[in-house]
Design a protein around this motif. Structure first.
Motif, mmCIF file in Angstrom:
data_model
loop_
_atom_site.group_PDB
_atom_site.id
_atom_site.type_symbol
_atom_site.label_atom_id
_atom_site.label_comp_id
_atom_site.label_asym_id
_atom_site.label_seq_id
_atom_site.Cartn_x
_atom_site.Cartn_y
_atom_site.Cartn_z
ATOM 1 N N SER A 21 -3.285 28.794 10.754
ATOM 2 C CA SER A 21 -2.927 28.398 9.395
ATOM 3 C C SER A 21 -1.639 29.103 9.014
ATOM 4 O O SER A 21 -1.358 30.210 9.481
ATOM 5 C CB SER A 21 -4.026 28.789 8.407
ATOM 6 O OG SER A 21 -5.247 28.149 8.713
ATOM 7 N N CYS A 22 -0.881 28.483 8.153
ATOM 8 C CA CYS A 22 0.340 29.088 7.623
ATOM 9 C C CYS A 22 0.385 28.765 6.142
ATOM 10 O O CYS A 22 0.545 27.605 5.757
ATOM 11 C CB CYS A 22 1.569 28.556 8.328
ATOM 12 S SG CYS A 22 3.137 29.056 7.584
ATOM 13 N N GLU A 23 0.209 29.793 5.333
ATOM 14 C CA GLU A 23 0.220 29.610 3.881
ATOM 15 C C GLU A 23 1.599 29.972 3.346
ATOM 16 O O GLU A 23 2.136 31.046 3.647
ATOM 17 C CB GLU A 23 -0.855 30.456 3.212
ATOM 18 C CG GLU A 23 -0.950 30.200 1.725
ATOM 19 C CD GLU A 23 -2.145 30.882 1.074
ATOM 20 O OE1 GLU A 23 -2.900 31.558 1.790
ATOM 21 O OE2 GLU A 23 -2.314 30.720 -0.150
ATOM 22 N N ALA A 24 2.136 29.086 2.549
ATOM 23 C CA ALA A 24 3.458 29.273 1.979
ATOM 24 C C ALA A 24 3.374 29.663 0.511
ATOM 25 O O ALA A 24 2.460 29.244 -0.205
ATOM 26 C CB ALA A 24 4.264 27.986 2.123
ATOM 27 N N SER A 25 4.334 30.447 0.077
ATOM 28 C CA SER A 25 4.445 30.798 -1.333
ATOM 29 C C SER A 25 5.913 30.884 -1.709
ATOM 30 O O SER A 25 6.782 30.985 -0.837
ATOM 31 C CB SER A 25 3.729 32.119 -1.620
ATOM 32 O OG SER A 25 4.303 33.164 -0.857
ATOM 33 N N GLY A 26 6.169 30.827 -3.026
ATOM 34 C CA GLY A 26 7.546 30.932 -3.486
ATOM 35 C C GLY A 26 8.368 29.686 -3.278
ATOM 36 O O GLY A 26 9.603 29.739 -3.283
ATOM 37 N N MET A 27 7.702 28.552 -3.102
ATOM 38 C CA MET A 27 8.402 27.298 -2.836
ATOM 39 C C MET A 27 7.546 26.135 -3.302
ATOM 40 O O MET A 27 6.330 26.270 -3.455
ATOM 41 C CB MET A 27 8.659 27.162 -1.326
ATOM 42 C CG MET A 27 7.378 27.181 -0.494
ATOM 43 S SD MET A 27 7.595 27.500 1.270
ATOM 44 C CE MET A 27 8.026 25.885 1.877
ATOM 45 N N THR A 28 8.190 25.003 -3.532
ATOM 46 C CA THR A 28 7.444 23.774 -3.781
ATOM 47 C C THR A 28 7.156 23.171 -2.415
ATOM 48 O O THR A 28 7.987 22.497 -1.810
ATOM 49 C CB THR A 28 8.268 22.804 -4.654
ATOM 50 O OG1 THR A 28 8.613 23.446 -5.872
ATOM 51 C CG2 THR A 28 7.454 21.548 -4.941
#
Length: 124
Positions: A21-28
């Motif tokens: 899994s790769c969770e992203a933050s700070g972006m749309t």
């Protein structure tokens, strides 16, 4: 500030499965194409799989076709890599990457943000 955090790596037996899994933050998140790359010891970083912003286009390197599946959940800001039929040749550090641009999803040069990587080891 864009952050990508991978998880799900570990030790698997040949023929086994893992789900990264790769969770992203700070972006749309839905505005970004996402890719998975891997780097084995002593080797160049190589493309594994990529998925377009809405998931409509998916790409795989030949060696993982039929075994790996990339997917994304834009509501959870997460991209996944389901890895089945693992072999020792799949042993590597796996990185997720994000791009705001359009272009050749296979090229690491397209991607502007990278995670720290998660180790995948396939061994009996």
């Amino acid at each position: 500030q864009v952050q990508l955090v991978e998880s799900g790596g570990g030790l698997a037996q040949p023929g086994g499965s893992l789900r990264l899994s790769c969770e992203a933050s700070g972006m749309t998140f839905s505005n970004f194409g996402m890719g998975w790359f891997r780097q084995a010891p002593g080797k160049e970083r190589e493309f594994v799989a990529a998925i377009s912003r809405n998931g409509g286009r998916i790409y795989y390197t030949d060696s993982v076709k039929g075994r790996f599946a990339i997917s994304r959940d834009n509501a959870k800001n997460t991209v996944y890599l389901q890895m089945n039929g693992l072999s020792p040749e799949d042993t590597a550090v796996y990185y997720c990457a994000a791009t705001f641009r359009f272009g050749d999803y296979v090229s690491p040069n397209l991607y502007d943000w990278w995670g720290q990587g998660t180790q995948v080891t396939v061994s009996s």
